[in-house]
Motif scaffolding. Sequence first.
Motif, PDB file in Angstrom:
ATOM      1  N   VAL A   1      12.373  74.862  41.588  1.00  0.00           N
ATOM      2  CA  VAL A   1      11.014  74.312  41.608  1.00  0.00           C
ATOM      3  C   VAL A   1      10.866  73.037  40.773  1.00  0.00           C
ATOM      4  CG1 VAL A   1       9.883  76.506  42.125  1.00  0.00           C
ATOM      5  CG2 VAL A   1      10.255  75.839  39.738  1.00  0.00           C
ATOM      6  N   ALA A   2      11.950  72.503  40.267  1.00  0.00           N
ATOM      7  CA  ALA A   2      11.883  71.313  39.424  1.00  0.00           C
ATOM      8  C   ALA A   2      11.371  70.109  40.210  1.00  0.00           C
ATOM      9  CB  ALA A   2      13.269  71.005  38.856  1.00  0.00           C
ATOM     10  N   PRO A   3      10.535  69.284  39.584  1.00  0.00           N
ATOM     11  CA  PRO A   3      10.049  68.080  40.270  1.00  0.00           C
ATOM     12  C   PRO A   3      11.192  67.133  40.656  1.00  0.00           C
ATOM     13  CG  PRO A   3       8.792  68.478  38.260  1.00  0.00           C
ATOM     14  CD  PRO A   3       9.933  69.442  38.272  1.00  0.00           C
ATOM     15  N   TYR A   4      12.228  67.093  39.835  1.00  0.00           N
ATOM     16  CA  TYR A   4      13.429  66.293  40.095  1.00  0.00           C
ATOM     17  C   TYR A   4      14.641  67.133  39.680  1.00  0.00           C
ATOM     18  CZ  TYR A   4      10.202  62.325  40.059  1.00  0.00           C
ATOM     19  OH  TYR A   4       9.164  61.463  40.323  1.00  0.00           O
TER      20      TYR A   4
ATOM     21  N   THR B   1      13.870  63.017  23.454  1.00  0.00           N
ATOM     22  CA  THR B   1      12.711  63.880  23.236  1.00  0.00           C
ATOM     23  C   THR B   1      11.891  63.992  24.514  1.00  0.00           C
ATOM     24  OG1 THR B   1      12.628  63.366  20.883  1.00  0.00           O
ATOM     25  CG2 THR B   1      10.601  64.198  21.877  1.00  0.00           C
ATOM     26  N   ASP B   2      11.666  62.862  25.171  1.00  0.00           N
ATOM     27  CA  ASP B   2      10.919  62.866  26.428  1.00  0.00           C
ATOM     28  C   ASP B   2      11.653  63.651  27.507  1.00  0.00           C
ATOM     29  OD1 ASP B   2       8.963  61.368  25.226  1.00  0.00           O
ATOM     30  OD2 ASP B   2       9.451  59.503  26.269  1.00  0.00           O
ATOM     31  N   ALA B   3      12.971  63.481  27.584  1.00  0.00           N
ATOM     32  CA  ALA B   3      13.756  64.199  28.593  1.00  0.00           C
ATOM     33  C   ALA B   3      13.670  65.708  28.375  1.00  0.00           C
ATOM     34  CB  ALA B   3      15.213  63.734  28.567  1.00  0.00           C
ATOM     35  N   GLU B   4      13.759  66.137  27.124  1.00  0.00           N
ATOM     36  CA  GLU B   4      13.659  67.572  26.841  1.00  0.00           C
ATOM     37  C   GLU B   4      12.252  68.089  27.109  1.00  0.00           C
ATOM     38  OE1 GLU B   4      15.114  67.541  22.830  1.00  0.00           O
ATOM     39  OE2 GLU B   4      17.153  68.024  23.485  1.00  0.00           O
ATOM     40  N   LEU B   5      11.249  67.313  26.771  1.00  0.00           N
ATOM     41  CA  LEU B   5       9.861  67.704  26.999  1.00  0.00           C
ATOM     42  C   LEU B   5       9.570  67.866  28.491  1.00  0.00           C
ATOM     43  CD1 LEU B   5       7.026  68.134  25.730  1.00  0.00           C
ATOM     44  CD2 LEU B   5       6.642  65.692  26.078  1.00  0.00           C
ATOM     45  N   LEU B   6      10.055  66.924  29.303  1.00  0.00           N
ATOM     46  CA  LEU B   6       9.822  66.987  30.750  1.00  0.00           C
ATOM     47  C   LEU B   6      10.651  68.081  31.410  1.00  0.00           C
ATOM     48  CD1 LEU B   6       9.609  63.177  31.504  1.00  0.00           C
ATOM     49  CD2 LEU B   6       7.737  64.827  31.457  1.00  0.00           C
ATOM     50  N   GLY B   7      11.825  68.381  30.869  1.00  0.00           N
ATOM     51  CA  GLY B   7      12.572  69.578  31.231  1.00  0.00           C
ATOM     52  C   GLY B   7      13.269  69.648  32.567  1.00  0.00           C
ATOM     53  N   MET B   8      13.714  68.530  33.127  1.00  0.00           N
ATOM     54  CA  MET B   8      14.471  68.610  34.384  1.00  0.00           C
ATOM     55  C   MET B   8      15.752  69.422  34.144  1.00  0.00           C
ATOM     56  SD  MET B   8      12.331  67.109  36.133  1.00  0.00           S
ATOM     57  CE  MET B   8      10.910  66.449  35.294  1.00  0.00           C
ATOM     58  N   PRO B   9      16.263  70.093  35.158  1.00  0.00           N
ATOM     59  CA  PRO B   9      17.421  70.982  34.952  1.00  0.00           C
ATOM     60  C   PRO B   9      18.653  70.309  34.348  1.00  0.00           C
ATOM     61  CG  PRO B   9      16.434  71.379  37.096  1.00  0.00           C
ATOM     62  CD  PRO B   9      15.760  70.163  36.524  1.00  0.00           C
ATOM     63  N   ARG B  10      18.879  69.032  34.684  1.00  0.00           N
ATOM     64  CA  ARG B  10      20.034  68.308  34.157  1.00  0.00           C
ATOM     65  C   ARG B  10      19.578  66.996  33.535  1.00  0.00           C
ATOM     66  NH1 ARG B  10      23.110  67.265  39.456  1.00  0.00           N
ATOM     67  NH2 ARG B  10      24.650  66.255  38.150  1.00  0.00           N
TER      68      ARG B  10
END
Length: 128
Positions: free
Chosen positions: A28-31, A80-89
């Motif tokens: 269900v990830a947006p990306y 920090t932004d990448a972890e906050l947004l939380g895409m699988p990879r």
Amino acid sequence: MACGLGRNVACIVEAHHDDKGIVWPVSVAPYPAHLVTVGGNKDPRVAEVADRLYEAALAAGPSHEILYDDRDESPGVKFTDAELLGMPRILTVSPRSLAAGGVEETDRATGARTVRPIEEIEASLVGA
């Protein structure tokens, strides 16, 4: 009873998060991935490789599109932004990853990091 998209997303986020932010399930990830560049001003290959990966994902079709962070921000802000947004990879292209042989791939759910060859990452992005 109303059951909209917003409520579904809220339920997913409530069930899949950690202290750093959202941890989207792959289904269900947006990306499918978040591409991050670090040190592009020091090494022009960083932007070249990242652009190549992004273009390959785009060419593979809408379901393969990835989130690309090429902002002129510090690595700390970007991660920090990448972890906050939380895409699988989280895919990191940096002078250090290139010197180690490719692109650093971080599994957002486990935090496991590996450096994989550029061609391998590209193939995974296009579904090959």
